[in-house]
Design a protein around this motif. Structure first.
Motif, PDB file in Angstrom:
ATOM      1  N   PHE A  80       1.340  24.753 -30.472  1.00 37.13           N
ATOM      2  CA  PHE A  80       2.746  24.457 -30.678  1.00 37.13           C
ATOM      3  C   PHE A  80       3.017  23.046 -30.147  1.00 37.13           C
ATOM      4  O   PHE A  80       2.427  22.617 -29.164  1.00 37.13           O
ATOM      5  CB  PHE A  80       3.628  25.434 -29.902  1.00 37.13           C
ATOM      6  CG  PHE A  80       3.677  26.834 -30.466  1.00 37.13           C
ATOM      7  CD1 PHE A  80       2.580  27.670 -30.421  1.00 37.13           C
ATOM      8  CD2 PHE A  80       4.857  27.320 -31.012  1.00 37.13           C
ATOM      9  CE1 PHE A  80       2.640  28.960 -30.923  1.00 37.13           C
ATOM     10  CE2 PHE A  80       4.934  28.616 -31.516  1.00 37.13           C
ATOM     11  CZ  PHE A  80       3.819  29.432 -31.471  1.00 37.13           C
ATOM     12  N   HIS A 134       6.423  20.506 -29.090  1.00 39.47           N
ATOM     13  CA  HIS A 134       7.831  20.587 -28.717  1.00 39.47           C
ATOM     14  C   HIS A 134       8.454  19.201 -28.609  1.00 39.47           C
ATOM     15  O   HIS A 134       7.764  18.211 -28.354  1.00 39.47           O
ATOM     16  CB  HIS A 134       7.969  21.279 -27.354  1.00 39.47           C
ATOM     17  CG  HIS A 134       7.213  22.564 -27.224  1.00 39.47           C
ATOM     18  ND1 HIS A 134       7.685  23.754 -27.739  1.00 39.47           N
ATOM     19  CD2 HIS A 134       6.022  22.840 -26.647  1.00 39.47           C
ATOM     20  CE1 HIS A 134       6.817  24.719 -27.462  1.00 39.47           C
ATOM     21  NE2 HIS A 134       5.794  24.190 -26.808  1.00 39.47           N
ATOM     22  N   VAL A 180      11.791  17.337 -26.559  1.00 42.60           N
ATOM     23  CA  VAL A 180      12.761  17.437 -25.467  1.00 42.60           C
ATOM     24  C   VAL A 180      13.419  16.068 -25.317  1.00 42.60           C
ATOM     25  O   VAL A 180      12.759  15.048 -25.503  1.00 42.60           O
ATOM     26  CB  VAL A 180      12.054  17.828 -24.149  1.00 42.60           C
ATOM     27  CG1 VAL A 180      13.024  17.804 -22.973  1.00 42.60           C
ATOM     28  CG2 VAL A 180      11.384  19.193 -24.283  1.00 42.60           C
ATOM     29  N   TRP A 205      15.925  20.935 -24.518  1.00 34.84           N
ATOM     30  CA  TRP A 205      15.006  21.276 -25.597  1.00 34.84           C
ATOM     31  C   TRP A 205      15.685  21.061 -26.950  1.00 34.84           C
ATOM     32  O   TRP A 205      16.830  21.486 -27.167  1.00 34.84           O
ATOM     33  CB  TRP A 205      14.557  22.729 -25.472  1.00 34.84           C
ATOM     34  CG  TRP A 205      13.758  23.207 -26.648  1.00 34.84           C
ATOM     35  CD1 TRP A 205      12.528  22.763 -27.044  1.00 34.84           C
ATOM     36  CD2 TRP A 205      14.150  24.202 -27.591  1.00 34.84           C
ATOM     37  NE1 TRP A 205      12.122  23.435 -28.180  1.00 34.84           N
ATOM     38  CE2 TRP A 205      13.092  24.335 -28.532  1.00 34.84           C
ATOM     39  CE3 TRP A 205      15.273  25.017 -27.742  1.00 34.84           C
ATOM     40  CZ2 TRP A 205      13.148  25.223 -29.606  1.00 34.84           C
ATOM     41  CZ3 TRP A 205      15.329  25.906 -28.795  1.00 34.84           C
ATOM     42  CH2 TRP A 205      14.278  26.008 -29.721  1.00 34.84           C
ATOM     43  N   THR A 222      10.796  22.915 -31.891  1.00 32.75           N
ATOM     44  CA  THR A 222       9.376  23.251 -31.760  1.00 32.75           C
ATOM     45  C   THR A 222       8.798  23.482 -33.141  1.00 32.75           C
ATOM     46  O   THR A 222       9.481  24.012 -34.026  1.00 32.75           O
ATOM     47  CB  THR A 222       9.230  24.531 -30.909  1.00 32.75           C
ATOM     48  OG1 THR A 222       9.661  24.259 -29.572  1.00 32.75           O
ATOM     49  CG2 THR A 222       7.808  25.052 -30.901  1.00 32.75           C
ATOM     50  N   THR A 269      11.345  25.470 -35.459  1.00 32.93           N
ATOM     51  CA  THR A 269      12.557  26.098 -34.949  1.00 32.93           C
ATOM     52  C   THR A 269      13.289  25.058 -34.124  1.00 32.93           C
ATOM     53  O   THR A 269      12.669  24.354 -33.323  1.00 32.93           O
ATOM     54  CB  THR A 269      12.235  27.305 -34.062  1.00 32.93           C
ATOM     55  OG1 THR A 269      11.459  28.240 -34.808  1.00 32.93           O
ATOM     56  CG2 THR A 269      13.515  27.968 -33.584  1.00 32.93           C
ATOM     57  N   TYR A 306      11.191  12.936 -25.867  1.00 38.39           N
ATOM     58  CA  TYR A 306       9.801  13.209 -25.526  1.00 38.39           C
ATOM     59  C   TYR A 306       9.213  14.250 -26.479  1.00 38.39           C
ATOM     60  O   TYR A 306       9.871  15.255 -26.791  1.00 38.39           O
ATOM     61  CB  TYR A 306       9.684  13.807 -24.130  1.00 38.39           C
ATOM     62  CG  TYR A 306      10.024  12.902 -22.974  1.00 38.39           C
ATOM     63  CD1 TYR A 306      11.248  13.013 -22.327  1.00 38.39           C
ATOM     64  CD2 TYR A 306       9.107  11.976 -22.495  1.00 38.39           C
ATOM     65  CE1 TYR A 306      11.557  12.212 -21.231  1.00 38.39           C
ATOM     66  CE2 TYR A 306       9.406  11.167 -21.407  1.00 38.39           C
ATOM     67  CZ  TYR A 306      10.635  11.295 -20.785  1.00 38.39           C
ATOM     68  OH  TYR A 306      10.933  10.506 -19.698  1.00 38.39           O
ATOM     69  N   ASP A 353       2.193  22.228 -26.232  1.00 37.67           N
ATOM     70  CA  ASP A 353       2.190  23.459 -25.448  1.00 37.67           C
ATOM     71  C   ASP A 353       0.975  23.468 -24.532  1.00 37.67           C
ATOM     72  O   ASP A 353      -0.071  22.912 -24.859  1.00 37.67           O
ATOM     73  CB  ASP A 353       2.177  24.670 -26.369  1.00 37.67           C
ATOM     74  CG  ASP A 353       2.733  25.901 -25.704  1.00 37.67           C
ATOM     75  OD1 ASP A 353       2.014  26.504 -24.880  1.00 37.67           O
ATOM     76  OD2 ASP A 353       3.891  26.246 -25.967  1.00 37.67           O
ATOM     77  N   GLY A 382       4.266  28.422 -24.174  1.00 42.28           N
ATOM     78  CA  GLY A 382       5.699  28.231 -24.026  1.00 42.28           C
ATOM     79  C   GLY A 382       6.074  27.288 -22.902  1.00 42.28           C
ATOM     80  O   GLY A 382       7.245  27.195 -22.524  1.00 42.28           O
ATOM     81  N   TYR A 383       5.071  26.595 -22.365  1.00 42.62           N
ATOM     82  CA  TYR A 383       5.314  25.573 -21.349  1.00 42.62           C
ATOM     83  C   TYR A 383       4.780  24.256 -21.869  1.00 42.62           C
ATOM     84  O   TYR A 383       3.925  24.232 -22.741  1.00 42.62           O
ATOM     85  CB  TYR A 383       4.637  25.966 -20.031  1.00 42.62           C
ATOM     86  CG  TYR A 383       5.015  27.352 -19.575  1.00 42.62           C
ATOM     87  CD1 TYR A 383       4.066  28.371 -19.550  1.00 42.62           C
ATOM     88  CD2 TYR A 383       6.331  27.646 -19.209  1.00 42.62           C
ATOM     89  CE1 TYR A 383       4.413  29.654 -19.156  1.00 42.62           C
ATOM     90  CE2 TYR A 383       6.681  28.924 -18.811  1.00 42.62           C
ATOM     91  CZ  TYR A 383       5.715  29.926 -18.783  1.00 42.62           C
ATOM     92  OH  TYR A 383       6.060  31.195 -18.392  1.00 42.62           O
ATOM     93  N   PHE A 384       5.289  23.167 -21.330  1.00 41.16           N
ATOM     94  CA  PHE A 384       5.091  21.862 -21.947  1.00 41.16           C
ATOM     95  C   PHE A 384       4.164  20.985 -21.112  1.00 41.16           C
ATOM     96  O   PHE A 384       4.520  20.533 -20.028  1.00 41.16           O
ATOM     97  CB  PHE A 384       6.445  21.159 -22.108  1.00 41.16           C
ATOM     98  CG  PHE A 384       7.488  21.982 -22.829  1.00 41.16           C
ATOM     99  CD1 PHE A 384       7.137  23.014 -23.656  1.00 41.16           C
ATOM    100  CD2 PHE A 384       8.830  21.687 -22.677  1.00 41.16           C
ATOM    101  CE1 PHE A 384       8.102  23.764 -24.338  1.00 41.16           C
ATOM    102  CE2 PHE A 384       9.804  22.417 -23.355  1.00 41.16           C
ATOM    103  CZ  PHE A 384       9.441  23.464 -24.177  1.00 41.16           C
ATOM    104  N   ASP A 385       3.000  20.734 -21.643  1.00 40.21           N
ATOM    105  CA  ASP A 385       2.025  19.886 -20.960  1.00 40.21           C
ATOM    106  C   ASP A 385       0.822  19.635 -21.848  1.00 40.21           C
ATOM    107  O   ASP A 385       0.232  20.595 -22.339  1.00 40.21           O
ATOM    108  CB  ASP A 385       1.550  20.568 -19.671  1.00 40.21           C
ATOM    109  CG  ASP A 385       0.608  19.688 -18.855  1.00 40.21           C
ATOM    110  OD1 ASP A 385      -0.585  19.980 -18.807  1.00 40.21           O
ATOM    111  OD2 ASP A 385       1.107  18.676 -18.302  1.00 40.21           O
ATOM    112  N   TRP A 409       2.805  15.519 -21.958  1.00 37.96           N
ATOM    113  CA  TRP A 409       3.968  14.913 -22.590  1.00 37.96           C
ATOM    114  C   TRP A 409       3.614  13.519 -23.127  1.00 37.96           C
ATOM    115  O   TRP A 409       2.714  12.855 -22.612  1.00 37.96           O
ATOM    116  CB  TRP A 409       5.101  14.762 -21.577  1.00 37.96           C
ATOM    117  CG  TRP A 409       5.643  16.052 -21.039  1.00 37.96           C
ATOM    118  CD1 TRP A 409       4.952  17.021 -20.370  1.00 37.96           C
ATOM    119  CD2 TRP A 409       7.000  16.494 -21.102  1.00 37.96           C
ATOM    120  NE1 TRP A 409       5.797  18.058 -20.006  1.00 37.96           N
ATOM    121  CE2 TRP A 409       7.063  17.756 -20.438  1.00 37.96           C
ATOM    122  CE3 TRP A 409       8.180  15.972 -21.633  1.00 37.96           C
ATOM    123  CZ2 TRP A 409       8.254  18.486 -20.322  1.00 37.96           C
ATOM    124  CZ3 TRP A 409       9.353  16.707 -21.499  1.00 37.96           C
ATOM    125  CH2 TRP A 409       9.384  17.947 -20.855  1.00 37.96           C
ATOM    126  N   GLY A 410       4.352  13.101 -24.147  1.00 38.24           N
ATOM    127  CA  GLY A 410       4.264  11.719 -24.578  1.00 38.24           C
ATOM    128  C   GLY A 410       4.980  10.810 -23.592  1.00 38.24           C
ATOM    129  O   GLY A 410       5.601  11.285 -22.636  1.00 38.24           O
TER     130      GLY A 410
END
Lengths: 106, 124
Positions: free
Chosen positions: B33, B35, B37, B47, B50, B58, B95, B99, B109-112, B114-115
Protein backbone atom coordinates in the motif's frame (compact mmCIF):
# COMPACT_ATOMS: atom_id res chain seq x y z
CA UNK A 1 -13.91 9.28 11.98
CA UNK A 2 -11.77 8.28 14.93
CA UNK A 3 -10.36 11.31 16.73
CA UNK A 4 -7.05 10.96 18.57
CA UNK A 5 -6.33 13.42 21.37
CA UNK A 6 -2.76 13.76 22.59
CA UNK A 7 -1.63 15.18 25.91
CA UNK A 8 0.09 17.25 26.97
CA UNK A 9 0.45 19.63 24.04
CA UNK A 10 3.95 20.53 25.24
CA UNK A 11 6.20 18.64 27.64
CA UNK A 12 9.30 20.33 29.07
CA UNK A 13 11.93 17.97 30.43
CA UNK A 14 15.70 17.70 30.80
CA UNK A 15 18.03 15.14 29.21
CA UNK A 16 18.17 12.00 31.32
CA UNK A 17 14.58 12.34 32.54
CA UNK A 18 11.67 10.04 31.69
CA UNK A 19 9.00 11.23 29.26
CA UNK A 20 5.42 9.96 29.25
CA UNK A 21 3.16 10.98 26.34
CA UNK A 22 -0.51 10.09 26.09
CA UNK A 23 -2.92 9.42 23.22
CA UNK A 24 -6.64 8.87 23.71
CA UNK A 25 -8.96 7.60 20.97
CA UNK A 26 -12.62 8.62 20.61
CA UNK A 27 -13.51 4.93 20.20
CA UNK A 28 -11.62 1.67 20.56
CA UNK A 29 -8.79 1.08 18.11
CA UNK A 30 -7.78 -2.24 19.73
CA UNK A 31 -3.96 -2.19 19.55
CA UNK A 32 -3.84 -0.67 16.07
CA UNK A 33 -1.88 2.40 17.06
CA UNK A 34 1.50 3.80 16.09
CA UNK A 35 3.81 6.56 17.30
CA UNK A 36 5.97 8.78 15.10
CA UNK A 37 8.75 11.26 15.82
CA UNK A 38 9.17 14.38 13.69
CA UNK A 39 12.04 16.84 13.81
CA UNK A 40 11.94 20.29 12.16
CA UNK A 41 12.22 20.12 8.39
CA UNK A 42 12.09 16.34 8.33
CA UNK A 43 9.49 13.71 7.50
CA UNK A 44 8.04 11.74 10.40
CA UNK A 45 9.76 8.55 11.50
CA UNK A 46 7.91 5.47 12.72
CA UNK A 47 8.85 4.53 16.27
CA UNK A 48 6.20 2.12 17.55
CA UNK A 49 3.46 0.14 15.79
CA UNK A 50 0.67 -2.13 17.02
CA UNK A 51 0.83 -0.14 20.29
CA UNK A 52 3.99 -1.74 21.64
CA UNK A 53 6.25 -3.07 18.86
CA UNK A 54 9.38 -1.05 18.13
CA UNK A 55 10.10 -0.34 14.48
CA UNK A 56 13.38 -1.37 12.93
CA UNK A 57 16.36 0.48 14.36
CA UNK A 58 14.47 2.24 17.16
CA UNK A 59 16.36 2.33 20.48
CA UNK A 60 15.07 0.35 23.43
CA UNK A 61 14.50 3.52 25.48
CA UNK A 62 11.31 4.02 23.41
CA UNK A 63 8.38 1.89 24.51
CA UNK A 64 4.65 1.90 23.90
CA UNK A 65 1.72 0.51 25.81
CA UNK A 66 -2.05 0.53 25.89
CA UNK A 67 -5.10 -0.87 24.15
CA UNK A 68 -8.64 0.16 23.40
CA UNK A 69 -8.75 3.93 23.83
CA UNK A 70 -5.75 4.81 26.02
CA UNK A 71 -2.13 4.62 24.91
CA UNK A 72 1.24 5.76 26.21
CA UNK A 73 4.63 6.39 24.67
CA UNK A 74 7.45 6.30 27.19
CA UNK A 75 11.00 7.47 26.62
CA UNK A 76 12.91 6.06 29.57
CA UNK A 77 16.02 8.25 29.56
CA UNK A 78 15.88 11.30 27.30
CA UNK A 79 18.77 11.89 24.94
CA UNK A 80 19.34 15.31 23.33
CA UNK A 81 18.17 13.97 19.95
CA UNK A 82 14.79 12.93 21.39
CA UNK A 83 13.48 16.48 21.65
CA UNK A 84 10.95 16.66 18.80
CA UNK A 85 7.23 16.44 18.07
CA UNK A 86 5.50 13.09 18.55
CA UNK A 87 2.31 11.94 16.84
CA UNK A 88 0.05 8.96 17.37
CA UNK A 89 -1.83 7.36 14.46
CA UNK A 90 -4.59 4.75 14.32
CA UNK A 91 -5.33 2.26 11.58
CA UNK A 92 -8.44 0.61 13.00
CA UNK A 93 -10.82 2.66 10.84
CA UNK A 94 -8.88 4.02 7.90
CA UNK A 95 -6.27 6.39 9.26
CA UNK A 96 -6.05 9.43 11.50
CA UNK A 97 -3.40 11.21 13.53
CA UNK A 98 -3.33 13.00 16.85
CA UNK A 99 -2.48 16.68 16.94
CA UNK A 100 1.00 16.06 18.36
CA UNK A 101 2.98 16.57 21.56
CA UNK A 102 6.03 18.81 21.46
CA UNK A 103 8.82 17.53 23.69
CA UNK A 104 11.09 20.45 24.49
CA UNK A 105 14.23 20.93 26.53
CA UNK A 106 13.64 22.41 29.95
CA UNK B 1 17.62 0.41 -0.15
CA UNK B 2 14.06 1.68 -0.23
CA UNK B 3 13.75 5.21 -1.64
CA UNK B 4 10.78 7.50 -2.16
CA UNK B 5 11.63 10.62 -4.17
CA UNK B 6 8.95 13.28 -4.61
CA UNK B 7 8.56 15.98 -7.22
CA UNK B 8 9.51 19.57 -6.56
CA UNK B 9 7.72 22.47 -4.94
CA UNK B 10 4.65 23.94 -6.64
CA UNK B 11 2.96 27.34 -6.53
CA UNK B 12 -0.65 27.40 -7.67
CA UNK B 13 -3.47 29.92 -7.80
CA UNK B 14 -6.76 29.27 -6.01
CA UNK B 15 -9.06 27.08 -8.08
CA UNK B 16 -6.22 25.34 -9.92
CA UNK B 17 -5.12 21.72 -9.64
CA UNK B 18 -1.82 20.19 -8.61
CA UNK B 19 -0.36 16.73 -9.17
CA UNK B 20 2.51 15.54 -7.00
CA UNK B 21 4.56 12.46 -7.84
CA UNK B 22 6.47 9.98 -5.69
CA UNK B 23 8.94 7.73 -7.47
CA UNK B 24 9.83 4.59 -5.54
CA UNK B 25 12.68 2.10 -5.76
CA UNK B 26 14.37 -0.66 -3.84
CA UNK B 27 11.37 -2.95 -3.30
CA UNK B 28 8.53 -4.71 -5.13
CA UNK B 29 6.20 -1.82 -5.89
CA UNK B 30 3.03 -3.85 -6.32
CA UNK B 31 3.35 -5.60 -2.94
CA UNK B 32 2.70 -2.51 -0.82
CA UNK B 33 0.00 0.00 0.00
CA UNK B 34 1.09 3.60 -0.60
CA UNK B 35 -0.25 6.54 1.37
CA UNK B 36 -0.40 10.33 1.12
CA UNK B 37 -0.29 12.63 4.15
CA UNK B 38 -0.07 16.40 4.34
CA UNK B 39 1.08 18.91 6.92
CA UNK B 40 0.03 22.56 6.86
CA UNK B 41 2.59 25.07 8.17
CA UNK B 42 3.02 24.63 11.92
CA UNK B 43 0.23 22.05 12.04
CA UNK B 44 -0.17 18.31 12.47
CA UNK B 45 -0.43 15.40 10.04
CA UNK B 46 -3.52 14.69 7.96
CA UNK B 47 -4.20 11.53 5.97
CA UNK B 48 -5.31 12.20 2.37
CA UNK B 49 -5.56 8.86 0.63
CA UNK B 50 -4.18 5.39 -0.03
CA UNK B 51 -3.74 3.12 -3.01
CA UNK B 52 -3.63 -0.64 -2.50
CA UNK B 53 -1.44 -3.22 -4.25
CA UNK B 54 -4.23 -3.86 -6.78
CA UNK B 55 -4.34 -0.20 -7.73
CA UNK B 56 -7.60 0.62 -5.96
CA UNK B 57 -7.53 3.95 -4.16
CA UNK B 58 -9.39 5.26 -1.14
CA UNK B 59 -9.42 8.89 -0.13
CA UNK B 60 -10.36 10.83 2.98
CA UNK B 61 -13.71 11.63 1.44
CA UNK B 62 -15.11 13.14 4.63
CA UNK B 63 -12.59 15.95 4.46
CA UNK B 64 -11.82 16.26 0.77
CA UNK B 65 -15.04 15.15 -0.94
CA UNK B 66 -14.18 14.57 -4.59
CA UNK B 67 -11.14 16.86 -4.73
CA UNK B 68 -8.46 14.19 -4.23
CA UNK B 69 -7.37 11.37 -6.55
CA UNK B 70 -4.57 8.88 -5.92
CA UNK B 71 -3.16 6.96 -8.89
CA UNK B 72 -0.07 4.98 -9.79
CA UNK B 73 2.07 3.92 -12.74
CA UNK B 74 3.46 0.44 -12.22
CA UNK B 75 5.81 0.78 -15.20
CA UNK B 76 7.76 3.50 -13.35
CA UNK B 77 6.90 2.50 -9.74
CA UNK B 78 5.46 5.95 -9.19
CA UNK B 79 2.42 7.07 -7.24
CA UNK B 80 0.60 10.36 -7.70
CA UNK B 81 -1.81 12.54 -5.82
CA UNK B 82 -3.93 15.16 -7.54
CA UNK B 83 -5.78 17.83 -5.63
CA UNK B 84 -8.32 19.97 -7.48
CA UNK B 85 -10.08 23.25 -6.74
CA UNK B 86 -7.19 24.40 -4.62
CA UNK B 87 -7.79 26.79 -1.74
CA UNK B 88 -5.36 28.77 0.40
CA UNK B 89 -5.79 26.27 3.23
CA UNK B 90 -4.41 23.53 0.96
CA UNK B 91 -0.99 25.13 1.38
CA UNK B 92 1.05 22.35 3.00
CA UNK B 93 3.88 19.89 2.66
CA UNK B 94 2.58 16.76 0.97
CA UNK B 95 4.26 13.46 1.86
CA UNK B 96 4.04 10.04 0.29
CA UNK B 97 4.75 7.07 2.51
CA UNK B 98 4.96 3.37 1.93
CA UNK B 99 3.16 0.96 4.21
CA UNK B 100 5.48 -0.60 6.76
CA UNK B 101 4.56 -4.17 5.72
CA UNK B 102 3.70 -5.85 2.44
CA UNK B 103 0.12 -6.88 1.70
CA UNK B 104 0.66 -10.44 2.95
CA UNK B 105 1.55 -9.31 6.46
CA UNK B 106 -1.06 -8.71 9.19
CA UNK B 107 1.06 -5.81 10.45
CA UNK B 108 0.15 -3.06 8.04
CA UNK B 109 -1.52 0.31 8.05
CA UNK B 110 1.47 2.22 9.37
CA UNK B 111 3.64 4.57 7.37
CA UNK B 112 7.32 3.90 6.86
CA UNK B 113 9.42 5.04 5.05
CA UNK B 114 8.37 8.52 3.91
CA UNK B 115 9.29 10.70 0.97
CA UNK B 116 11.09 13.98 1.52
CA UNK B 117 7.91 16.05 1.13
CA UNK B 118 6.66 18.48 -1.51
CA UNK B 119 5.63 22.01 -0.58
CA UNK B 120 2.49 23.13 -2.37
CA UNK B 121 1.71 26.82 -1.98
CA UNK B 122 -1.71 28.14 -2.99
CA UNK B 123 -1.69 31.89 -3.44
CA UNK B 124 -3.03 34.50 -5.80
Amino acid sequence: EIVLTQSPATLSLSPGERATLSCRASQSVSTYLAWYQQKPGQAPRLLIYDASSRATGIPARFSGSGSGTDFTLTISHLEPEDFAVYYCQQRNNWYSFGQGTKLEIK
Amino acid sequence: QVQLVQSGAEVKEPGASVKVSCKTSGYTFTNYFMHWVRQAPGQGLEWLGTINPSGVSTTNAQKFRERVTVTRDTSTSTVYIELRSLRSDDTAVYYCARDVADYRSPTGGYFDPWGQGTLVTVSS
